[in-house]
Design an enzyme around this catalytic site. Structure first.
Site, PDB file in Angstrom:
ATOM      1  CG  ASP A 198       5.568 -21.362  48.987  1.00 13.95           C
ATOM      2  OD1 ASP A 198       4.724 -22.130  49.474  1.00 13.95           O
ATOM      3  OD2 ASP A 198       5.520 -20.974  47.805  1.00 13.95           O
ATOM      4  CD  GLU A 238       2.863 -25.151  43.886  1.00 15.51           C
ATOM      5  OE1 GLU A 238       4.080 -25.125  44.106  1.00 15.51           O
ATOM      6  OE2 GLU A 238       2.025 -25.371  44.785  1.00 15.51           O
TER       7      GLU A 238
HETATM    8  C1  BGC Z   1       0.856 -29.645  48.708  1.00 14.45           C
HETATM    9  C2  BGC Z   1       0.728 -28.258  48.179  1.00 14.45           C
HETATM   10  C3  BGC Z   1       2.056 -27.694  48.083  1.00 14.45           C
HETATM   11  C4  BGC Z   1       3.009 -28.589  47.304  1.00 14.45           C
HETATM   12  C5  BGC Z   1       4.385 -28.050  47.362  1.00 14.45           C
HETATM   13  C6  BGC Z   1       1.770 -30.446  47.835  1.00 14.45           C
HETATM   14  O1  BGC Z   1       1.884 -31.736  48.326  1.00 14.45           O
HETATM   15  O2  BGC Z   1      -0.401 -30.216  48.732  1.00 14.45           O
HETATM   16  O3  BGC Z   1      -0.047 -27.459  49.021  1.00 14.45           O
HETATM   17  O4  BGC Z   1       1.935 -26.442  47.487  1.00 14.45           O
HETATM   18  O5  BGC Z   1       3.006 -29.876  47.797  1.00 14.45           O
HETATM   19  O6  BGC Z   1       5.263 -28.779  46.597  1.00 14.45           O
HETATM   20  C1  BGC Z   2       2.770 -22.768  46.929  1.00 10.19           C
HETATM   21  C2  BGC Z   2       2.024 -21.665  47.609  1.00 10.19           C
HETATM   22  C3  BGC Z   2       0.974 -22.223  48.526  1.00 10.19           C
HETATM   23  C4  BGC Z   2       1.601 -23.206  49.489  1.00 10.19           C
HETATM   24  C5  BGC Z   2       0.609 -23.840  50.436  1.00 10.19           C
HETATM   25  C6  BGC Z   2       3.234 -23.823  47.885  1.00 10.19           C
HETATM   26  O1  BGC Z   2       3.744 -24.912  47.205  1.00 10.19           O
HETATM   27  O2  BGC Z   2       3.878 -22.233  46.237  1.00 10.19           O
HETATM   28  O3  BGC Z   2       1.441 -20.810  46.661  1.00 10.19           O
HETATM   29  O4  BGC Z   2       0.346 -21.182  49.209  1.00 10.19           O
HETATM   30  O5  BGC Z   2       2.227 -24.234  48.760  1.00 10.19           O
HETATM   31  O6  BGC Z   2      -0.202 -24.741  49.794  1.00 10.19           O
END
Ligand code: BGC
Ligand code: BGC
Length: 643
Positions: free
Chosen positions: A334, A532
């Site tokens: 991830d 998230e």
């Molecule tokens: C990204 C996401 C990612 C997240 C993780 C964001 O800045 O755009 O894709 O899942 O950071 O913390």
């Molecule tokens: C998320 C994932 C996602 C990744 C890419 C992460 O922060 O937990 O689910 O696929 O970002 O955007």
């Protein structure tokens, strides 16, 4: 239908019919042959990924250590493109767009397609010209692209109990993703959320492991098709392995950092404290099903299992997933997750994670240091060459299976697919998904279905005319956005206006004022978008604005229909007794007409809750799996009325 052709007519139900039985027997024989061919065709389509190992071995033997490591690292597009020459220098084999990693100009279909082509052209300039795998979170349709059809989030799909529908959604998603050239989605999420205070609850199909397995498998089949090599298929990624939905709520400091004045509750990326039997019973079935369906990639979770980060657990990644379940695809970490394995020691984290079985590293910005660190670890003998070869073999298997290594095949986007992007045909399937996912929770005195001939319908509430709230997080932006987040689609208000008779007046106010004298009021309330950990919360009560809108319509003395649009069950308290009918649609996406199909009775509701619905916050966590004490929800798992 094969079954229909093989069926015995009612007067032919014995096998002693003499001559008159002959056509039947021939018929049966033909049926058997037909079934046989089908099975043969199916098994020929579905080759195991290791089928490609002879070709992989040949290619691997030509690769330098640097070229191998290049296949194992995945930078984010904007970072690698802004460092000219890095794609070739680091032999980059995969690139991602995270939730906010968009084309510079705008999120239009054309800009996304151009971006993919640019990345692919850069990759093809490397010595071996191995095409890049481009990954994105197309988690409810191609949800980063303006004008894409946005399907309901998984929590709503769980209410349909319909694997055939979920498979068709996967097919359409694949087609829209391919229209931009992209070949890989980070989905389906097969989390089994056990505590709705978690901000990612809506990404899970259900609190029930068997429903998650059923629909997760269907999603994989839909996205990957019967053949990964089909140019209309995309690579799926089951996530987040394993137990992301089983973490314990905590107010302890996160990542060693104090939380400021008011300690906030969080679950995301936390620790799941359960024994292995529970892990297998609740959190593993989705992966067993996804692996059986041939899923080509799996994303280990940020979260921990009994204090050990999943992304660094050899037991989980290698022993259970690869050895026991026989997963032949590759593991993608991830977003920056590897560095969390051993906080403060990046190189040590990489060593643990890769040795545990991680195959590809999502290193949005830190791809250079990952590359250098892993190279050093190999040269120092801390990561064996056999592990590198295994990781690259797994990645290349998928590339061969997908036709990426076929030099006769164009690897740039197929722009002919633009014509069906966001099409009416695709939206019709989303609308079907919406009407099948609406759950009717209350309907006193047959308030619903409502007539299309009413004199006046008063519509109100913050989500009545708000496509962004309908879509939720992971829509154009990582966190989603209230309001006009994407063109196309229909808000609830627009859907009502478009359904009623020419004589019916539809009035609207945000706060429920002006409802007096209307035949009926529809109030649309709920949550605003989040994604998230941002959505972790200790407060799921309806907000003041929502309660006031409901009360205003109620005080007008007319029947009140409340529609909840949210990422999870909420504490609805007095809103339930104040309403005459109450429905939940969770996060339906762009096609609001699916809701009016139910409201006006063109479709009799069939949706059933995919989660238990609590009465109060102090009941949480509440689910039907681990019942500690009594199970006394407001509405039990599986609840749902009809007309
Ligand atoms: C990204 C996401 C990612 C997240 C993780 C964001 O800045 O755009 O894709 O899942 O950071 O913390
Ligand atoms: C998320 C994932 C996602 C990744 C890419 C992460 O922060 O937990 O689910 O696929 O970002 O955007």
């Amino acid at each position: 239908m094969v079954g229909a052709k093989c069926g015995l007519a009612p007067n032919q139900n014995s096998l002693t019919g003499g001559d008159c039985m002959k056509p039947l027997l021939y018929g049966a024989l033909i049926c058997l042959l037909f079934i046989g061919f089908q099975i043969l065709a199916a098994t020929q389509d579905a080759k195991p990924l290791s089928y490609y190992d002879p070709q992989v071995r040949d290619l691997l033997s030509k690769m330098t250590l640097e070229e191998k490591i290049g296949q194992m690292v995945q930078p984010e597009q904007e970072h690698v493109l802004s460092n000219a020459g890095d794609m070739q220098k680091y032999f980059i084999g995969s690139v991602l767009s995270g939730g906010d990693s968009d084309p510079k100009e705008s999120n239009s279909l054309l800009n996304w397609t151009d971006l993919y082509d640019q990345v692919q052209q850069e990759a093809m300039k490397t010595r071996l010209g191995i095409p890049v795998l481009y990954g994105i979170d197309a988690v409810h349709g191609h949800s980063n692209v303006l004008g894409a059809v946005i399907f309901p989030h998984n929590i709503a799909l769980g209410c349909t109990r319909d694997p055939d529908l979920v498979e068709r959604i996967g097919r359409i998603t694949a087609r829209e993703v391919r229209a931009t050239g992209i070949q890989w989605t980070f989905g389906p999420c097969v989390a089994v959320p056990q505590d709705i205070r978690w901000g990612r609850t809506y990404e899970g199909f259900s609190e029930d492991p068997s429903l998650v397995a059923l629909l997760g498998e269907a999603a994989v089949r839909g996205m990957q098709g019967s053949d990964l090599g089909n140019p209309l298929s995309i690579l799926a990624c089951a996530k987040h392995y394993v137990g992301d939905g089983g973490t314990e709520a905590s107010t302890a400091p996160r990542f060693g950092k104090p939380q400021g004045k008011s300690a906030r509750l969080w679950l995301d990326q936390g620790d799941m404290k359960v024994d292995e039997a529970t892990l297998r019973r609740i959190h593993l079935p989705g992966y067993v099903a996804a692996v059986e369906a041939g899923v080509g990639s799996i994303m280990p979770s940020y979260s921990s299992w009994n204090g050990v980060k999943c992304s660094g657990s050899k037991r989980l990644l290698t022993e259970i997933l690869k050895e026991e379940l026989g997963f032949e695809g590759f593991l993608i970490s991830d977003y920056n997750a590897i560095s969390q394995v051993k906080p403060g020691d990046r190189k040590g984290s990489i060593e643990i994670s890769i040795n545990a079985g991680m195959d590809m590293a999502m290193e949005p910005q830190g791809y250079r240091s990952f590359f250098e660190n892993l190279k050093e670890l190999v040269l120092e003998g801390k990561v064996p060459m056999s592990r590198i070869d295994d990781a690259v073999t797994r990645i290349l298997r998928v590339k061969f299976a997908m036709g990426l290594m076929d030099t006769n095949r164009p690897q740039l986007a197929d722009r002919n697919l633009h014509s069906s992007f966001g099409s009416a045909e695709h939206r019709a399937v989303a609308r079907e998904a919406v009407r099948k996912s609406v759950v009717l929770l209350k309907n006193s005195q047959n308030t619903l279905p409502m007539s299309k001939e009413l004199t006046r319908i008063h519509v109100s509430g913050k989500s009545a005319d708000n496509i962004g709230n309908q879509c939720g997080g992971w829509t154009i932006r990582w966190q989603g956005q209230s309001g006009e987040v994407t063109p196309g689609g229909t808000t609830i208000l627009e859907a009502i206006e478009g359904t009623v008779s020419a004589q019916t007046e539809v009035t609207y106010s945000l706060d429920g004022s002006g409802a007096e004298g209307a035949s009926l009021g529809v109030v649309v309330v709920g949550e605003r978008p989040y994604a998230e950990g941002v959505g972790d919360t200790s407060n799921l009560l309806l907000d003041e604005e929502d309660l006031a809108a409901i009360a205003n319509v109620k005080n007008a003395g007319i029947p009140v229909v409340v529609l909840l649009i949210s990422g999870r069950p909420m504490i609805i308290g007095d809103a339930l007794p104040q309403s005459d009918a109450f429905l939940v649609t969770f996060l339906p996406g762009t096609e609001g007409q699916g809701v009016t199909d139910v409201l006006f009775g063109d479709y009799e509701p069939t949706g059933r809750l995919s989660f238990s619905w609590p009465k109060s916050m102090d009941q949480l966590p509440l689910n039907k799996n681990e019942i500690k004490g009594s199970y006394e929800p407001l509405f039990p798992y599986g609840y749902g009325l009809s007309y």
